[in-house]
Design an enzyme around this catalytic site. Structure first.
Site, PDB file in Angstrom:
ATOM      1  CG  ASP A   1      -0.257   0.064   2.286  1.00 39.43           C
ATOM      2  OD1 ASP A   1       0.924  -0.713   2.515  1.00 39.43           O
ATOM      3  OD2 ASP A   1      -0.517   0.852   3.599  1.00 39.43           O
TER       4      ASP A   1
ATOM      5  CE1 TYR B   1       9.435   1.404   4.697  1.00 34.61           C
ATOM      6  CE2 TYR B   1       7.594   2.640   3.670  1.00 34.61           C
ATOM      7  CZ  TYR B   1       7.949   1.835   4.699  1.00 34.61           C
ATOM      8  OH  TYR B   1       7.101   1.637   5.277  1.00 34.61           O
TER       9      TYR B   1
END
Length: 447
Positions: free
Chosen positions: A172, A270
């Site tokens: 997600d 990330y």
């Protein structure tokens, strides 16, 4: 046309994300009708807190749906169409170890990246494979929609060890970033955008974003990200639309630096862990990591609300809300159930979709999804910068899966050494030895 009603199993019924899935399913009953919902978890007490509240929600809002929570695999996996899997082997207590052990050596500990992700992956592989076995035994025609972390390692494990299984691995995180992009642009929804994206899970880049009329939206988003990262206009004005924990605000802001490395693309947040690992380690509090933050916030809030609903026996004023990943998983299930040919970012075998990259790598790219599963959209060649980073990370993921399968200490040490987050082989070995002690009973015994 009358749509067939679906039978859904949520594997990880005790997860704090489970109520969000249920709320999203209820919001979409007209386009994704349901006859039965089951919960499965190996922690009966934890699952019961969520299940008791969900049972009240269903009785009040959709009494026609049958509901059952169980710890028995046969009961859970019999007569289902979809397994929505989000298990956390070792729960947050082990996530805390994943994060704090590397920090002893000046290395960032994180749920899916570096040593923390490798540690979690070694726990998750067996759990997800077990779920697949149960599904294939009791409901062989069902599909598993898996978003158990660390998704990259789990996806590689299922590709290698369960190559013919009906499992789709999803994440997600890109969805959450696209919500922010839409807010930056003033769009009503991320679904007003069509995106091109390539990479690995938690390790990718957007290369093209357009509106429904084909207008290029990248310049406007790039301008904002270059100045503010993915911090939204509302947050910049001090009026965020939701309660954002401090660690996430830092993550969204850090995207400004990550973007600067390749202004032709837009980065997944990330990537900060791989491109600025020392920054993240220095910022981290070794006594209070992200796991502690989640336990003190989301965990307490969700369980407190579920217990309140169970006590007062009504969900009329329930504060349970849908999650980003809940909407995504409903779209995916609809695409398979009703052959809607939805365009979605999925984690799939590359198999030539990125033409100059390992065909066996599990890549995250746009796919068209129908009743036969995903069909990949070709991304062509990728630049050397991204290709080099991805090759290094794919090597980590493959070595971890080989280490789990072969029970190999050597290969797990190699995986940690190859990780861009770990500074050298000596530190990799020191972290590994500590992780082995912490994960006793969760990992295979290595030799």
């Amino acid at each position: 046309m009358t749509l067939k009603k679906q039978s859904i199993l949520v594997a990880g019924g005790g997860s704090t994300f489970t109520p969000g899935i249920i709320m999203m399913l209820l919001e979409n009953l007209e386009i994704f009708p349901i006859r039965q919902i089951k919960f499965y978890d190996n922690d009966e007490e934890r699952q019961k807190q969520i299940a008791d509240a969900v049972e009240i929600v269903l009785k009040e809002r959709a009494p026609e749906i049958e509901f059952l929570a169980t710890t028995d695999p046969e009961t859970a996996f019999t007569d289902i169409d979809f397994v929505m899997a989000h298990i956390r082997v070792g729960k947050y207590a082990m996530r805390e170890q994943d994060e704090k052990i590397p920090l002893k050596y000046g290395v960032i500990g994180q749920e899916t990246c570096g040593p923390g992700g490798i540690s979690y992956g070694m726990r998750s592989i067996g759990g997800v494979l077990e779920l697949i076995d149960y599904m294939e035994q009791y409901s062989p025609d069902a599909w598993m929609l898996n978003y158990s972390n660390p998704a990259a390692i789990v996806a590689e494990a299922t590709r290698k060890l369960k190559p013919n299984s009906k499992i789709i691995n999803i994440c997600d995180m890109p969805v959450g970033i696209e919500h922010r992009m839409a807010e930056i642009l003033g769009l009503k929804s991320r679904k007003d955008m069509t995106v091109r994206y390539y990479g690995l899970n938690h390790f990718g880049w957007w290369t093209d974003i357009r509106d429904k009329d084909g207008n290029d939206l990248m310049p406007a988003i790039k301008k904002h990200v270059a100045e503010h990262g993915y911090v939204t206009p509302g947050e910049l004005e001090g009026t965020p639309g939701e309660d954002i924990e401090p660690s996430w605000m830092h993550t969204y802001g850090k995207a400004k630096e990550t973007f600067a490395l390749d202004p032709n693309t837009l980065p997944n947040t990330y990537l900060k862990y791989y491109l600025f690992p020392q920054d993240e380690a220095e910022k981290a509090n070794p006594e209070y990591t992200r796991a502690n933050e989640v336990m003190d916030n989301r965990e307490k809030q969700v369980f407190s609300e579920c217990n309140r609903i169970s006590t007062i026996k009504t969900a009329e004023d329930a504060k349970l809300v849908t999650d980003d990943h809940a909407s995504y998983i409903v779209d995916l299930a609809r695409a398979i159930a009703y052959n809607t040919h939805e365009r979605m970012l999925l984690i799939v075998p590359n198999d030539g979709a990125i033409s100059n990259f390992d065909p066996t790598a599990m890549v995250e790219i746009p796919c068209i999804v129908g009743s036969n599963g995903p069909e990949t959209i070709n991304q062509g060649e990728i630049p050397r910068f991204q290709k080099g980073l991805m090759e290094q990370q794919v090597a980590v993921e493959k070595l971890v899966v080989e280490a789990w399968e072969e029970k190999s200490y050597q290969k797990l040490w190699q995986a940690l050494t190859v990780s861009k987050i770990v500074p050298n082989a000596r530190v990799a070995r020191e972290i590994l030895d500590d992780l082995i002690v912490a994960n006793k009973g969760f990992w295979p015994e290595l030799s």
